[in-house]
Scaffold this motif. Structure first.
Motif, PDB file in Angstrom:
ATOM      1  N   MET A  92       9.054  12.930  23.248  1.00 46.71           N
ATOM      2  CA  MET A  92       8.397  14.026  23.973  1.00 46.71           C
ATOM      3  C   MET A  92       7.814  13.516  25.289  1.00 46.71           C
ATOM      4  N   LEU A  93       7.246  12.318  25.269  1.00 41.53           N
ATOM      5  CA  LEU A  93       6.722  11.744  26.515  1.00 41.53           C
ATOM      6  C   LEU A  93       7.839  11.526  27.524  1.00 41.53           C
ATOM      7  N   VAL A  94       8.926  10.935  27.083  1.00 45.92           N
ATOM      8  CA  VAL A  94      10.052  10.683  27.983  1.00 45.92           C
ATOM      9  C   VAL A  94      10.636  12.014  28.471  1.00 45.92           C
ATOM     10  N   GLY A  95      10.800  12.957  27.536  1.00 50.23           N
ATOM     11  CA  GLY A  95      11.381  14.256  27.897  1.00 50.23           C
ATOM     12  C   GLY A  95      10.505  15.067  28.842  1.00 50.23           C
ATOM     13  N   SER A  96       9.200  14.796  28.831  1.00 49.97           N
ATOM     14  CA  SER A  96       8.292  15.537  29.714  1.00 49.97           C
ATOM     15  C   SER A  96       7.908  14.715  30.934  1.00 49.97           C
ATOM     16  N   ARG A  97       8.696  13.688  31.222  1.00 46.67           N
ATOM     17  CA  ARG A  97       8.440  12.776  32.334  1.00 46.67           C
ATOM     18  C   ARG A  97       7.019  12.219  32.233  1.00 46.67           C
ATOM     19  N   PHE A  98       6.713  11.737  31.028  1.00 51.73           N
ATOM     20  CA  PHE A  98       5.419  11.130  30.707  1.00 51.73           C
ATOM     21  C   PHE A  98       4.245  12.053  31.028  1.00 51.73           C
ATOM     22  N   GLY A  99       4.425  13.311  30.654  1.00 52.39           N
ATOM     23  CA  GLY A  99       3.356  14.291  30.752  1.00 52.39           C
ATOM     24  C   GLY A  99       3.404  15.194  31.960  1.00 52.39           C
ATOM     25  N   LYS A 100       4.241  14.895  32.934  1.00 54.94           N
ATOM     26  CA  LYS A 100       4.274  15.712  34.153  1.00 54.94           C
ATOM     27  C   LYS A 100       4.788  17.122  33.900  1.00 54.94           C
ATOM     28  N   ASP A 101       5.642  17.289  32.902  1.00 52.19           N
ATOM     29  CA  ASP A 101       6.213  18.602  32.617  1.00 52.19           C
ATOM     30  C   ASP A 101       5.543  19.300  31.433  1.00 52.19           C
ATOM     31  N   LEU A 102       4.437  18.805  30.939  1.00 53.17           N
ATOM     32  CA  LEU A 102       3.818  19.387  29.754  1.00 53.17           C
ATOM     33  C   LEU A 102       3.249  20.779  29.992  1.00 53.17           C
ATOM     34  N   ILE A 103       3.004  21.128  31.221  1.00 52.74           N
ATOM     35  CA  ILE A 103       2.445  22.450  31.508  1.00 52.74           C
ATOM     36  C   ILE A 103       3.486  23.530  31.246  1.00 52.74           C
ATOM     37  N   SER A 104       4.745  23.251  31.441  1.00 54.06           N
ATOM     38  CA  SER A 104       5.788  24.254  31.239  1.00 54.06           C
ATOM     39  C   SER A 104       6.840  23.723  30.269  1.00 54.06           C
ATOM     40  N   VAL A 105       6.405  23.405  29.057  1.00 59.56           N
ATOM     41  CA  VAL A 105       7.340  22.900  28.055  1.00 59.56           C
ATOM     42  C   VAL A 105       8.142  24.071  27.504  1.00 59.56           C
ATOM     43  N   HIS A 106       9.434  23.991  27.629  1.00 62.27           N
ATOM     44  CA  HIS A 106      10.324  24.989  27.055  1.00 62.27           C
ATOM     45  C   HIS A 106      11.745  24.435  27.080  1.00 62.27           C
ATOM     46  N   VAL A 107      12.562  25.026  26.261  1.00 62.19           N
ATOM     47  CA  VAL A 107      13.978  24.679  26.296  1.00 62.19           C
ATOM     48  C   VAL A 107      14.630  25.719  27.183  1.00 62.19           C
ATOM     49  N   SER A 108      15.168  25.273  28.266  1.00 65.97           N
ATOM     50  CA  SER A 108      15.715  26.183  29.266  1.00 65.97           C
ATOM     51  C   SER A 108      17.234  26.250  29.139  1.00 65.97           C
ATOM     52  N   TYR A 109      17.772  27.413  29.452  1.00 66.05           N
ATOM     53  CA  TYR A 109      19.216  27.558  29.488  1.00 66.05           C
ATOM     54  C   TYR A 109      19.790  26.904  30.746  1.00 66.05           C
ATOM     55  N   GLN A 110      18.912  26.567  31.706  1.00 59.82           N
ATOM     56  CA  GLN A 110      19.364  25.906  32.926  1.00 59.82           C
ATOM     57  C   GLN A 110      19.407  24.380  32.781  1.00 59.82           C
ATOM     58  N   ASP A 111      18.807  23.857  31.717  1.00 60.24           N
ATOM     59  CA  ASP A 111      18.854  22.410  31.492  1.00 60.24           C
ATOM     60  C   ASP A 111      20.300  21.977  31.283  1.00 60.24           C
ATOM     61  N   PRO A 112      20.626  20.752  31.671  1.00 54.71           N
ATOM     62  CA  PRO A 112      21.957  20.235  31.350  1.00 54.71           C
ATOM     63  C   PRO A 112      22.159  20.273  29.825  1.00 54.71           C
ATOM     64  N   PRO A 113      23.373  20.559  29.360  1.00 55.74           N
ATOM     65  CA  PRO A 113      23.597  20.716  27.915  1.00 55.74           C
ATOM     66  C   PRO A 113      23.087  19.554  27.072  1.00 55.74           C
ATOM     67  N   GLU A 114      23.261  18.327  27.544  1.00 59.34           N
ATOM     68  CA  GLU A 114      22.814  17.189  26.730  1.00 59.34           C
ATOM     69  C   GLU A 114      21.287  17.138  26.628  1.00 59.34           C
ATOM     70  N   VAL A 115      20.579  17.546  27.667  1.00 58.28           N
ATOM     71  CA  VAL A 115      19.107  17.577  27.634  1.00 58.28           C
ATOM     72  C   VAL A 115      18.644  18.685  26.692  1.00 58.28           C
ATOM     73  N   ALA A 116      19.239  19.856  26.823  1.00 59.33           N
ATOM     74  CA  ALA A 116      18.865  20.978  25.965  1.00 59.33           C
ATOM     75  C   ALA A 116      19.146  20.657  24.497  1.00 59.33           C
ATOM     76  N   GLU A 117      20.310  20.078  24.216  1.00 63.00           N
ATOM     77  CA  GLU A 117      20.645  19.736  22.836  1.00 63.00           C
ATOM     78  C   GLU A 117      19.681  18.698  22.265  1.00 63.00           C
ATOM     79  N   GLU A 118      19.299  17.726  23.082  1.00 56.13           N
ATOM     80  CA  GLU A 118      18.337  16.721  22.632  1.00 56.13           C
ATOM     81  C   GLU A 118      16.974  17.347  22.339  1.00 56.13           C
ATOM     82  N   ASN A 119      16.527  18.254  23.221  1.00 52.43           N
ATOM     83  CA  ASN A 119      15.247  18.945  23.003  1.00 52.43           C
ATOM     84  C   ASN A 119      15.285  19.798  21.737  1.00 52.43           C
ATOM     85  N   ILE A 120      16.365  20.512  21.537  1.00 50.08           N
ATOM     86  CA  ILE A 120      16.497  21.356  20.346  1.00 50.08           C
ATOM     87  C   ILE A 120      16.543  20.488  19.093  1.00 50.08           C
TER      88      ILE A 120
END
Length: 163
Positions: A92-120
């Protein structure tokens, strides 16, 4: 059909919709492929079974029995769960760029497929770990430490799964 029968049938249809179809209509279709994610019926069955075991059956079965010594189960269980939660925290830390993206945590349809699949996948594994966490309460019951099983403890076990 009588009014009572029609009302009952309508209530059952509505209940069935919210237990199954609602999750398919409004949930992320990419997550629906995982067990326990496409419907709310099985999780609800798990919750009721958990409540029944923890609040009714477990204490009654253990009433006239000596406590189990579960150290050989609890130590590896705690180790595995601690390591898994540390892994989830790290990802979660790595996926949120060590906390920089924690304000808007969501799985987006615009994320690259491998990022979205990893988050899911990570979110799914975390949810499954909350079901495994329910074993803590069963360990208390089997060790005859039912006084440590408070209403808040049981509610917390269920509430963390519902998120």
């Amino acid at each position: 059909m009588t009014t009572t029968t029609t009302t009952s049938f309508s209530l059952l249809n509505t209940l069935d919709y919210y237990l199954t179809d609602f999750w398919l209509d409004h949930g992320d279709p990419r997550a629906a492929q995982f067990p326990l994610m496409g419907t709310f019926k099985l999780p609800l069955l798990i919750y009721f079974t958990y409540y029944f075991l923890v609040l009714y059956l477990g204490p009654r079965l253990m009433r006239n029995r000596p406590p189990f010594s579960l150290k050989w189960v609890i130590i590896p269980y705690n180790l595995v769960m601690s390591l898994f939660n540390a892994y989830c925290f790290y990802r979660m830390l790595v996926g949120s760029r060590f906390g920089k993206d924690l304000i808007s945590v969501h799985v987006s349809y615009q994320d690259p497929p491998e990022v979205a699949e990893e988050n899911i996948r990570l979110t799914y594994l975390y949810c499954i770990s909350k079901y495994v966490d329910m074993l803590d309460t069963l360990f208390f019951i089997l060790r005859k430490k039912a006084d440590q099983v408070t209403g808040e403890f049981v509610f917390d076990g269920l509430a963390t799964n519902y998120q």
